[in-house]
Design an enzyme around this catalytic site. Structure first.
Site, PDB file in Angstrom:
ATOM      1  N   ASP A   1       0.822  -1.486   0.035  1.00  0.00           N
ATOM      2  CA  ASP A   1      -0.250  -0.109   0.036  1.00  0.00           C
ATOM      3  C   ASP A   1       1.233   1.571  -0.148  1.00  0.00           C
ATOM      4  OD1 ASP A   1      -2.745   0.928   0.551  1.00  0.00           O
ATOM      5  OD2 ASP A   1      -1.982   1.629   2.157  1.00  0.00           O
TER       6      ASP A   1
ATOM      7  N   ASP B   1      17.919  26.906  29.342  1.00  0.00           N
ATOM      8  CA  ASP B   1      18.536  25.889  29.516  1.00  0.00           C
ATOM      9  C   ASP B   1      19.931  26.360  30.580  1.00  0.00           C
ATOM     10  OD1 ASP B   1      20.445  24.080  28.785  1.00  0.00           O
ATOM     11  OD2 ASP B   1      19.550  23.845  26.531  1.00  0.00           O
TER      12      ASP B   1
ATOM     13  N   GLY C   1      19.073  28.443  33.249  1.00  0.00           N
ATOM     14  CA  GLY C   1      18.156  27.671  34.321  1.00  0.00           C
ATOM     15  C   GLY C   1      18.829  26.502  34.437  1.00  0.00           C
ATOM     16  N   ASP C   2      18.216  25.487  35.351  1.00  0.00           N
ATOM     17  CA  ASP C   2      18.838  23.668  34.885  1.00  0.00           C
ATOM     18  C   ASP C   2      17.062  23.499  35.543  1.00  0.00           C
ATOM     19  OD1 ASP C   2      18.567  21.402  36.001  1.00  0.00           O
ATOM     20  OD2 ASP C   2      19.845  21.379  37.044  1.00  0.00           O
ATOM     21  N   PHE C   3      16.320  22.406  34.174  1.00  0.00           N
ATOM     22  CA  PHE C   3      14.681  22.406  35.360  1.00  0.00           C
ATOM     23  C   PHE C   3      14.821  21.160  35.718  1.00  0.00           C
ATOM     24  CE2 PHE C   3      16.239  20.442  29.673  1.00  0.00           C
ATOM     25  CZ  PHE C   3      16.570  19.462  30.433  1.00  0.00           C
TER      26      PHE C   3
ATOM     27  N   ARG D   1      14.099  16.788  21.891  1.00  0.00           N
ATOM     28  CA  ARG D   1      14.773  16.219  21.817  1.00  0.00           C
ATOM     29  C   ARG D   1      15.327  16.225  22.928  1.00  0.00           C
ATOM     30  NH1 ARG D   1      17.521  13.250  17.127  1.00  0.00           N
ATOM     31  NH2 ARG D   1      19.727  14.105  18.003  1.00  0.00           N
TER      32      ARG D   1
HETATM   33  O1  LIG Z   1       3.937   8.590  -8.170  1.00  0.00           O
HETATM   34  C1  LIG Z   1       3.147   7.702  -8.318  1.00  0.00           C
HETATM   35  N1  LIG Z   1       3.216   7.580  -7.370  1.00  0.00           N
HETATM   36  C2  LIG Z   1       1.973   6.454  -7.149  1.00  0.00           C
HETATM   37  C3  LIG Z   1       1.111   4.885  -8.008  1.00  0.00           C
HETATM   38  C4  LIG Z   1       0.116   4.503  -7.402  1.00  0.00           C
HETATM   39  O2  LIG Z   1      -0.882   4.353  -7.172  1.00  0.00           O
HETATM   40  C5  LIG Z   1      -1.242   3.532  -6.427  1.00  0.00           C
HETATM   41  C6  LIG Z   1      -1.390   3.377  -4.602  1.00  0.00           C
HETATM   42  O3  LIG Z   1      -2.435   2.407  -4.846  1.00  0.00           O
HETATM   43  P1  LIG Z   1      -2.706   1.807  -3.516  1.00  0.00           P
HETATM   44  O4  LIG Z   1      -1.393   1.711  -3.192  1.00  0.00           O
HETATM   45  O5  LIG Z   1      -3.603   1.557  -2.666  1.00  0.00           O
HETATM   46  O6  LIG Z   1      -2.344   0.617  -4.309  1.00  0.00           O
HETATM   47  P2  LIG Z   1      -3.861   0.251  -6.117  1.00  0.00           P
HETATM   48  O7  LIG Z   1      -3.366   0.510  -7.155  1.00  0.00           O
HETATM   49  O8  LIG Z   1      -5.055   0.296  -5.200  1.00  0.00           O
HETATM   50  O9  LIG Z   1      -3.557  -1.966  -6.161  1.00  0.00           O
HETATM   51  P3  LIG Z   1      -4.035  -2.515  -4.498  1.00  0.00           P
HETATM   52  O10 LIG Z   1      -4.551  -3.664  -5.521  1.00  0.00           O
HETATM   53  O11 LIG Z   1      -2.297  -2.753  -4.110  1.00  0.00           O
HETATM   54  O12 LIG Z   1      -4.589  -1.689  -4.114  1.00  0.00           O
HETATM   55  C7  LIG Z   1      -0.215   2.780  -6.315  1.00  0.00           C
HETATM   56  O13 LIG Z   1      -1.108   1.805  -7.663  1.00  0.00           O
HETATM   57  C8  LIG Z   1       1.155   2.984  -6.764  1.00  0.00           C
HETATM   58  O14 LIG Z   1       1.372   2.432  -8.526  1.00  0.00           O
HETATM   59  C9  LIG Z   1       2.123   5.333  -9.316  1.00  0.00           C
HETATM   60  O15 LIG Z   1       1.493   4.605  -9.778  1.00  0.00           O
HETATM   61  N2  LIG Z   1       3.231   6.648  -9.614  1.00  0.00           N
END
Ligand SMILES: O=c1[nH]cc([C@@H]2O[C@H](COP(=O)(O)OP(=O)(O)OP(=O)(O)O)[C@@H](O)[C@H]2O)c(=O)[nH]1
Length: 649
Positions: free
Chosen positions: A127, A510, A536-538, A553
């Site tokens: 994803d 600080d 100061g020292d916290f 940090r």
């Molecule tokens: O520069 C680019 N950025 C992104 C992409 C394409 O965008 C989609 C992201 O969608 P997702 O991860 O949900 O994937 P889907 O296409 O829906 O396919 P799934 O069946 O795996 O859910 C992804 O296709 C990237 O390739 C791009 O092409 N260029």
């Protein structure tokens, strides 16, 4: 040709890509992977707010996509009509024994056939999301949505995360056993400042609609992009390099049942070995020639090819050399190579050697390594700084990391040579550590001499210049009128806050020994009207009043008892409704994913008493002192930001 041995290793497995993305299919088939495509039906509707980080969301979505396909394939989408699960599993075991020639040879999406009746061995889900200031952007739903995404990204740097899940499936007594491995990759992308007209032209091209963040970097969208830091294919939708490393970890480090059957054992790891052997054999003609050549990789030799298969993968060798690369960078910086080439370039090795007063041979080798590391560009005319080096490595640059690099070389390097004892004893290697109280850490270690103190302040100043703007703007803080940055050092973040919020006055609190040396780090008075410094020292002194407290940090430097002591003091000064902003590198809960954060945590073990923590751990610390987290954001830098509000006691 298959370059990566582990891709070849998967040839006798049924690999399924749980994705409809044509880009993912292309990336994987170009890499030589044999797989089938079964798109997931998982609806991407997880509650984003329930995830500590955007990449945790991407990983979970990738996992759900892969699980959906693994379960559907197991539950009989592909089952013969009327067949019991038990019989199906038995049959799959039979089919498993068939030679791999039966395995599919190309990515495809076609109806179930006889050979589809095998359950998958591996299901891959992915994803891709785009994030900007904590906001997650997926695929636009319509043109207006695409416009709102692209105009947010316009002129800014954002992160692209791809979460990937690899499920290794096995079927036992009709039960589906799954071993799930996950990872994510981040790439930074910056858009140029683009006109409205250009954005709409791009939207009307239709390209944005099926792409995360509304652009396709591999096509027309490439024109919108000023720079990319990191894996390009990760932006396109699949982090191939990290994927291969993960597969190597899963398959090449386990010398076991995954090995192909004997007749395939002797296939060398890389095609060219085989080709070379054959050519040599033919050229030399006789049996003698064949016996002499390195047939350890060949078919008949008694050296088992298992040994060939279990050689350490390339990433491991690169890792072994990691310290040499760091030291080459440190040395080139210290010898002011990048300073010289910032003023005059290109220059040849002999000229550079003369100017930095070093041997020509040694300088040439160092320069070549720097070129291989992407820090220098080498042409027939000589060496020049790359864009990356120009921005960060000359000592006088606005975003120079030179002071931090010098600090790492002169101090951190030494501490790490003693890592083993730090790990054995679980304590800092800081020489004054034994017998001293934790409280004296800074006085003892960083501020023990004027030179050492200035070196430390410069290093911290250069680091916070890289992160201050993103930390200041990760959340909308415009409702606050007074802020106090505890341990705010040279005031970099304070100035960024004052710049971002015209109604905000910021106090940097600080130690006196720090503040006596910060004047040289300040912008001219006219540009910093609302920033003041209070010594100061916290841990001991009363804290300045403010409706927003900041710890950037700081908590990382302290063990839990000291962190509790500090938070309790802040809690005592912060009124209900007031807030605490914590900027830290936030680890994932399993402490698996965030490599830079994990290395920093190891650094804290050798150098101090502190450690990096996960969001859950920060949540518990804060909660114990009446603070409730209202938001957490990744900034795309090494620090993440947590905003917590003081609840009514
Ligand atoms: O520069 C680019 N950025 C992104 C992409 C394409 O965008 C989609 C992201 O969608 P997702 O991860 O949900 O994937 P889907 O296409 O829906 O396919 P799934 O069946 O795996 O859910 C992804 O296709 C990237 O390739 C791009 O092409 N260029």
């Amino acid at each position: 040709m298959v370059l990566y041995p582990v891709i070849r290793r998967l040839r006798n497995k049924r690999v399924v890509l749980a994705s409809a993305s044509p880009r993912r299919q292309e990336i994987l088939s170009t890499a030589g992977l044999r797989f089938e495509v079964v798109p997931s039906r998982f609806k991407e509707k997880l509650n984003k707010a329930s995830f500590p980080t955007p990449y945790a969301y991407a990983i979970e979505t990738a996992k759900q996509k892969a699980l959906d396909v693994a379960r559907r394939m197991h539950q009989g989408e592909w089952k013969r009509e009327g067949e019991t699960e038990k019989r199906r599993c038995e049959r799959e075991r039979d089919i498993d024994r068939l030679p791999p020639a039966r395995a599919p040879t190309r990515a495809r999406e076609e109806p179930a056939t006889e050979k589809d009746l095998r359950a998958p061995d591996i299901v891959i889900g992915a994803d891709t999301i785009v994030t900007l200031q904590g906001l997650i952007l997926e695929k636009p739903v319509d043109k207006q949505d695409a416009y709102s995404m692209l105009s947010r990204l316009n002129g800014k740097e954002h992160s692209v995360f791809t979460g990937v899940t690899i499920i290794q499936c096995s079927c036992r007594d009709s039960r589906l056993d799954m071993e799930i491995s996950e990872f994510h990759e981040e790439t930074l992308v910056k858009f140029s400042q683009l006109s409205e007209e250009l954005l709409w032209d791009y939207i009307h091209s239709g390209e944005p609609m099926d792409k995360a963040g509304g652009y396709g970097i591999q096509a027309l969208g490439g024109m919108l992009v000023e720079y990319v830091h990191g894996d390009f294919l990760n932006v396109v939708g699949f982090p191939l390099n990290h994927f291969c490393k993960k597969l190597a970890e899963l398959y090449l480090t386990r010398p076991n049942e995954d090995l192909p059957p004997a007749e395939h054992d002797s296939i060398p790891a890389v095609d060219t070995f085989e080709n070379l052997s054959d050519a040599e054999g033919r050229g030399q003609g006789g049996a003698q020639g064949q016996a002499d050549r390195p047939r350890a990789l060949g078919r008949k030799n008694s050296v088992p090819s298992r040994m060939v298969d279990s050689l350490p993968p390339t990433p491991l060798l690169e890792l072994l050399d990691g310290f040499k690369a760091s030291k080459a960078l440190f040395t080139a910086c210290k010898m002011k190579v990048f300073d010289l080439l910032q003023d005059e370039a290109p220059l040849g090795a002999a000229e550079i050697a003369q100017r930095i007063e070093a041997s020509e041979g040694g300088t040439g080798r160092l320069l070549d390594v720097c070129a291989a590391l992407g820090l220098l560009e080498k042409t027939d005319r000589g060496y020049s700084n790359t864009e990356l080096a120009s921005l960060y490595l000359p000592s006088g640059g606005k975003y120079s990391l030179h002071p931090l690099i010098v600090y790492q070389d002169e101090h951190t390097w030494d501490f790490f040579t003693d890592l083993e004892s730090a790990v054995r004893e679980g304590t800092s290697r800081h020489r004054g550590a034994q017998g001293r109280t934790v409280d004296s850490l800074f006085q003892d270690r960083f501020y023990q001499s004027q030179d050492r103190k200035l070196q430390f302040l410069r290093a911290m100043h250069s680091l916070s210049k890289l992160t201050a703007r993103q930390v200041a703007t990760a959340f909308d803080l415009s409702r606050f009128t007074s802020a106090c940055d505890l341990g705010g050092c040279t005031g970099t973040l304070a100035h960024e806050l004052a710049r971002a919020y015209p109604g905000l006055k910021v106090t940097v609190f600080d130690l006196p020994e720090v503040l006596e040396d910060v004047s040289g780090f300040q912008p001219d008075r006219a540009r910093a009207p609302r920033v003041s410094f209070v010594p100061g020292d916290f841990f001991q002194d009363s804290l300045p009043e403010a409706d927003l407290y900041i710890l950037s940090r700081i908590l990382r430097d302290w063990p839990d008892d000291k962190a509790h002591a500090l938070l309790s003091r802040i809690s005592g000064s912060c009124k209900p409704g007031g807030c605490l902003l914590v900027a830290e590198t936030v680890l994932d809960e399993q402490k698996r994913a965030a490599r830079p954060g994990l290395l920093q945590s190891l650094d804290l073990l050798v150098q101090s008493w502190g450690r990096e923590r996960s969001l859950g751990e920060y949540g518990r610390l804060l909660q114990a002192h009446g603070f409730e987290i209202v938001g957490a954001a990744r900034t795309g830098t090494i620090v993440d930001v947590i905003l917590a509000t003081r609840t009514t006691p």
